[in-house]
Each structure stands twice: as C-alpha cells, then as structure tokens.
Design an enzyme around this catalytic site. Structure first.
Site: not given
Ligand code: NDP
Length: 326
Positions: A140, A143-144
């Site tokens: 992701c 997200c990261d």
C-alpha cells in the site's frame, strides 16, 4: 463462547463501499442492520489516495474521507456499526449463524457479505521476512509511501493499481523502479501513459523479482532478473511495494457458498443471491471484473433490496419499504 445469542434481521459483513451502501438501504427499509467492520474498517479505499471517478465528487475526495462519510450516512439511518471480525459461519440451517471474534454468536435472518478482497504478495521468503519485520515491504503506497520520502523504491506489477501507486510514490520518492514481468502493461492506456511520462519512474519490462535484499532488519535493495536475457541486477531501494492484485476475502464461507476457482463468490446472474437462501453478496467478494468503488456500492444497494424482498416473501408482517426505491 458467550451464552447469549443475539438475533438480527440483517447482518452486513464488511465496511467498504458495498457494505455501507447495503447498510444505508437496509436501514432505510427498517431492517435494523448490524454491520461488522472487519480487520480494515473502511475497506480497500482507506488505502487509496484520491478517488476521482466516484460520481458526485467533481474535485475528487480521499478514500478515507469518503469511507467516513459513508459510515456517517449509514449510521444516520440507524445502522449499528461495530468493530469486530467474523471468524466463523454456519449456513447449514434455516437460521444463519455467525461468530464474532470466535466468541459472540449471532443468528441472522439475512446476511449481506461485503468482505472485499486483500492484496496479494509474491510469496518470496525474503519478501515475507521484511513484511513481517515492518522493514520496508508494503502492498500500500498510500499507507506507507510517506516513510520513503526522498528515497529510492521498487514496485512490482503493471495493472492500474501498480500504475496508480508508482505515480503516487514518484511524487514522494527520488526514484521509482517498476518491475513488469511481461513486455506489456495490463493497466489502462491512460494509467500506463502517466507512469511512462513520469521522469523519475524507470520501467523494467520482462523483469521479475528474485529476492528482496536487506541487512536483516530493513530492505536495502531488490535482486531482479530479466526473464528474456537472464541478466540479474541489484537495484538499490529502501522500499519494496507489491501491487499485483487481490484475493477475495471469502475463506470462511467456502464450506457453504459456491466459489469460483480464485475464491470469488458466485452469485445468481442479475441478482446478489448466493446458493444459500437469505445470504447475499456484494462488492469485490463476488466481482473479479469491475472491482470499482461505484460498482461495489451499486451491488451493495442491490443486496439490501434483495434481502428486503427475501424477508418480505418469508414473513408477511415484514413490508417492503417504498422508501428504498426512491
Ligand atoms: P490486476 O489484476 O489488474 O493487475 C495485476 C498486475 O500484477 C498485472 O500486471 C500482473 O501481470 C501483475 N502480476 C501478477 N502476479 C505477479 C507476479 N507474481 N509477479 C509480477 N507481477 C505480477 O490488479 P490491479 O490491482 O492492478 O487492478 C485490479 C482491478 O482494479 C482492475 O480491474 C483495475 O482496472 C482496477 N483499478 C482501477 C483503478 C482506477 O481506475 N483508478 C485503480 C486501481 C485498480 P500480468 O499482466 O503479466 O498478469
């Protein structure tokens, strides 16, 4: 196991666009839905940055924001939204039984499955090792990606997800190397063009991942092999992103529902009915073709209408609400 069994008219499993849309319709039809959010409240869209293709948002909206609004809308009409994970089901009798976190037992007249799908990984030992360590493997980018600002990363995949994520990463990272296993993209032309036209994205065609390299704690690079020439190269990178598709979250249903060979639930064409009466499916758990937020929402609506009609046919005191058709 708890000794009190809760009885509900409509249980919705999953909290993506399918689940919340089913909840909005079911709540407005007096079905008093209870919705369990699962392990990723808000579903896959919470890992997406800008949603630009959902009608009604001319300027786009972030995935997490959209999911919060959908939850609010479902709650406004009385949906009981709960944290919790459905660990087991028993669809063998007239009453549909489910267990929450292996403890609480619920009996539901109707069930709407909206469990979506999860990211796939390559399955390499080194990939799994650094994934578990939280040391630089991710599925992701949204997200990261932030953790890799001004660094070099590698991304695997050539579908729309990979293109979207590579483009997202290119805005944060110094360089993004994209590993494409064939000599062509699977992504739509517009998404492919976007990565091809981004200066700091390097695309390596016919290239597969041999190993994720690291120092035992964090990723330091990726060993990749050209499957045409056999050439092996080490690409320096601190992040390794995997964007190779998803697997439907349907394992707990496999003893009762008909699934296809990949695990997608098979529904009766043109409806959301499964092979078990009173159990309906919406969203990506049954859709390997469209897989869009808007199609998931559409089938969530269909599932609530199908569930409502099922209840009305079973119980003459339960009236089909007219409001759902407005
Ligand atoms: P896809 O299944 O479309 O693409 C998966 C990609 O990963 C393919 O390029 C595939 O290669 C590659 N791949 C699979 N396994 C491996 C492996 N072991 N090693 C290397 N590469 C591998 O998945 P997506 O998640 O990209 O998209 C799913 C759906 O969601 C699609 O319908 C897509 O259009 C949609 N989507 C739409 C978006 C949008 O419109 N904004 C954004 C994101 C997704 P190969 O081609 O060789 O099989």
């Amino acid at each position: 196991m708890s000794d009190t069994i809760e009885k509900v008219k409509c249980l919705i499993i999953g909290s993506g666009p399918a689940g919340y849309t089913a909840a909005i319709y079911a709540a407005r039809a007096n079905m008093s839905p209870v919705l369990y959010q699962g392990a990723q409240p808000g579903g896959q869209l919470t890992t997406t940055n800008d949603v630009e293709n959902f009608p009604g948002y001319p300027d786009g909206i972030t995935g997490p924001e959209m999911m919060m609004e959908l939850q609010k809308q479902a709650e406004r009409f009385g949906t009981d939204v709960r944290g919790g994970w459905i660990t087991k089901v028993d669809f063998s009798g007239d009453v549909h039984k489910v267990w929450v976190n292996d403890e609480k037992e619920i009996h539901a007249d109707t069930i709407i499955i909206s469990t979506g799908a999860s990211a796939k990984y390559l399955g390499l030992e080194s990939e799994q090792k650094y994934l578990k360590l939280g040391g630089g493997v991710s599925a992701c980018a949204v997200c990261d990606g932030f953790f890799y600002r001004n660094q070099e990363v590698v991304i695997v995949g050539a579908g729309d997800s990979a293109c979207e994520e590579a483009h997202y990463l290119s805005k944060l990272c110094k360089k993004v190397t994209m590993l494409v296993r064939r000599d062509a993209f699977r992504a739509s032309k517009i998404m492919e063009a976007r990565v091809r036209n981004t200066e700091n994205i390097e695309i390596l065609l016919n290239t597969e991942t041999d190993e994720v390299l690291g120092d035992g704690q964090v990723v330091t690079g990726v060993r990749a092999k050209n499957n045409k020439t056999g050439e092996v190269i080490d690409i320096p990178a601190t992040g390794f992103f995997v964007a190779i598709g998803h697997k439907p979250n349907t394992d707990i249903f496999k003893d009762y529902l008909t699934l296809d060979e990949t695990g997608y639930i098979i529904n009766e064409p043109g409806t959301t009915r499964t092979n078990v009466e009173g159990v309906f499916v919406s969203g990506d758990a049954a859709d390997h073709v469209y897989r869009q937020a808007i199609t998931a929402a559409g089938t969530g609506c269909m599932a609530a209408l199908d569930a409502e009609r099922y209840l009305a046919a079973k119980d003459s005191t339960f009236e089909v609400s007219t409001s759902t058709y407005n």
